[in-house]
Design a protein around this motif. Structure first.
Motif, PDB file in Angstrom:
ATOM      1  N   HIS A  91      15.338   2.404   7.503  1.00 60.98           N
ATOM      2  CA  HIS A  91      14.444   2.858   6.436  1.00 60.98           C
ATOM      3  C   HIS A  91      13.498   3.931   7.001  1.00 60.98           C
ATOM      4  O   HIS A  91      12.777   3.677   7.977  1.00 60.98           O
ATOM      5  N   THR A 104       4.517  -3.650  15.111  1.00 61.93           N
ATOM      6  CA  THR A 104       5.016  -2.747  14.079  1.00 61.93           C
ATOM      7  C   THR A 104       6.539  -2.809  14.036  1.00 61.93           C
ATOM      8  O   THR A 104       7.152  -3.643  14.715  1.00 61.93           O
ATOM      9  N   PHE A 105       7.138  -1.948  13.215  1.00 61.38           N
ATOM     10  CA  PHE A 105       8.603  -1.881  13.129  1.00 61.38           C
ATOM     11  C   PHE A 105       9.178  -1.301  14.412  1.00 61.38           C
ATOM     12  O   PHE A 105       8.498  -0.582  15.134  1.00 61.38           O
ATOM     13  N   GLY A 149       8.440  -9.491   7.254  1.00 65.76           N
ATOM     14  CA  GLY A 149       8.615  -9.004   8.621  1.00 65.76           C
ATOM     15  C   GLY A 149       7.917  -9.858   9.666  1.00 65.76           C
ATOM     16  O   GLY A 149       8.544 -10.282  10.640  1.00 65.76           O
ATOM     17  N   CYS A 184       6.607   3.227  12.795  1.00 70.20           N
ATOM     18  CA  CYS A 184       6.761   2.899  14.218  1.00 70.20           C
ATOM     19  C   CYS A 184       6.236   4.054  15.068  1.00 70.20           C
ATOM     20  O   CYS A 184       5.480   3.850  16.029  1.00 70.20           O
ATOM     21  N   ASP A 239       6.237  -6.157   3.721  1.00 68.63           N
ATOM     22  CA  ASP A 239       6.604  -6.106   5.145  1.00 68.63           C
ATOM     23  C   ASP A 239       5.832  -7.169   5.928  1.00 68.63           C
ATOM     24  O   ASP A 239       6.361  -7.754   6.877  1.00 68.63           O
ATOM     25  N   GLY A 242      13.667   1.294  12.598  1.00 71.11           N
ATOM     26  CA  GLY A 242      13.180   0.909  11.274  1.00 71.11           C
ATOM     27  C   GLY A 242      13.832  -0.355  10.731  1.00 71.11           C
ATOM     28  O   GLY A 242      13.849  -0.566   9.528  1.00 71.11           O
ATOM     29  N   SER A 243      14.386  -1.180  11.597  1.00 70.33           N
ATOM     30  CA  SER A 243      15.083  -2.436  11.279  1.00 70.33           C
ATOM     31  C   SER A 243      16.430  -2.205  10.594  1.00 70.33           C
ATOM     32  O   SER A 243      17.405  -2.838  10.929  1.00 70.33           O
ATOM     33  N   HIS A 284       9.924   2.948   7.631  1.00 70.87           N
ATOM     34  CA  HIS A 284       9.755   2.017   8.763  1.00 70.87           C
ATOM     35  C   HIS A 284       9.832   2.768  10.092  1.00 70.87           C
ATOM     36  O   HIS A 284       9.091   2.475  11.027  1.00 70.87           O
ATOM     37  N   LEU A 332       2.180  -1.522   9.237  1.00 66.76           N
ATOM     38  CA  LEU A 332       3.407  -1.638   8.454  1.00 66.76           C
ATOM     39  C   LEU A 332       3.483  -0.564   7.370  1.00 66.76           C
ATOM     40  O   LEU A 332       2.521   0.172   7.149  1.00 66.76           O
TER      41      LEU A 332
END
Ligand SMILES: [Zn+2]
Length: 280
Positions: free
Chosen positions: A130, A121-122, A20, A137, A16, A126-127, A133, A11
């Motif tokens: 971001h 992971t993301f 997350g 990844c 996170d 980056g969701s 993020h 992360l």
């Protein structure tokens, strides 16, 4: 005796792990799986209780915030039953400027040390766009490839270079469908990053693209406890402190993932366990 099951979360920032993948970490730790967290930064560029750096005397400054957030992260990780926490100490907000070969090599070294069957992971977006993020990844994905490669030249000088190569069996990206996103928006207002003058908003995954749903309902209280360890962050989010019961349910009772790769199972049927195909 068979090898114990091990799960690693790779992360970007303190918090996170709780916001997350907190439910997933708590559930697997409670089941006896060894859980690990690798966090790339100490979150020194964030706000402090809602105050941006340079905008008010209440912000303690970057280095002090890093220390506060590291403490918060350690408390949250302990709450979630995380066995081992690794901080890579990159600069918050600038992870995508780090040398990808170096960061991926470093993470790959830790993968050889930890030897997890499953990593998470993301997602590539980056969701919500971001840059840190997105970067983690890419680094985590490259690290999974490099850790298994006996000939990965850039690993030779890094830490744990003398460890045997290790192939992660399954890699997951967090995937957020519409229900949880609505709850995130309720908690954090509009999740948006402005990058190079362009607004990046939350990316909602279509339900059909979610490969794996983990039931974390029994651990909702633990996740909430871990989230509240991050007082420097959540104090700035009025919405998070006054969530509706439905939003709590949407946020903590289930976690959704996209199976980026698996060397042990596949197909279209939705998984309910990150270790499907790995249990004896
Ligand atoms: Zn983050």
């Amino acid at each position: 005796m068979s090898d114990p099951l091990r799960l690693v979360a790779i992360l970007a920032h303190p918090d996170d792990e709780s916001l997350g993948v907190g439910g997933t970490l708590a559930r697997y730790a409670a089941e006896g799986v060894e859980t690990y967290v690798i966090t790339a930064t100490r979150g020194q560029s964030g706000r402090y209780r809602g105050v941006r750096q340079g905008e008010g005397a209440d912000h303690p400054g970057a280095e002090a915030l890093a220390r506060i957030r590291e403490e918060e992260l350690r408390a949250a990780a302990a709450t979630l039953g995380v066995r081992d926490l690794t901080l890579l100490d990159y600069v918050d907000g600038q992870l995508d400027k780090a040398d990808p070969v170096v960061v991926s090599g470093l993470i790959a070294g830790h993968l050889r040390r930890i030897r997890p069957q499953v990593a998470m992971t993301f997602p590539p977006d980056g969701s919500y766009g971001h840059p840190d993020h997105i970067a983690i990844c890419q680094f985590a994905t490259a690290a999974c490839v490099a850790a298994a490669d006996r000939n990965a030249a850039f690993l030779r000088d890094g830490p744990f270079a003398d460890h045997e190569p290790h192939a992660v069996s399954k890699l997951y990206y967090m995937a957020t469908p519409a229900g949880p996103w609505a709850a995130y928006q309720e908690a954090f207002k509009k999740l948006v990053s402005v990058v190079d003058g362009v607004e990046r908003e939350a990316v909602v995954w279509p339900d059909w693209a979610v490969t794996t749903v983990i039931d974390t309902r029994a651990h909702s209280d633990t996740v909430w406890k871990a989230v509240t360890c991050h007082d420097s962050q959540i104090a700035g989010y009025e919405g998070l402190r006054h969530l509706s019961p439905q939003a709590h349910e949407d946020l903590w009772a289930r976690q959704h993932f996209y199976r980026a790769f698996s060397t042990v199972n596949g197909g279209r049927r939705r998984e309910t366990d990150l270790f499907e195909g790995l249990r004896p």
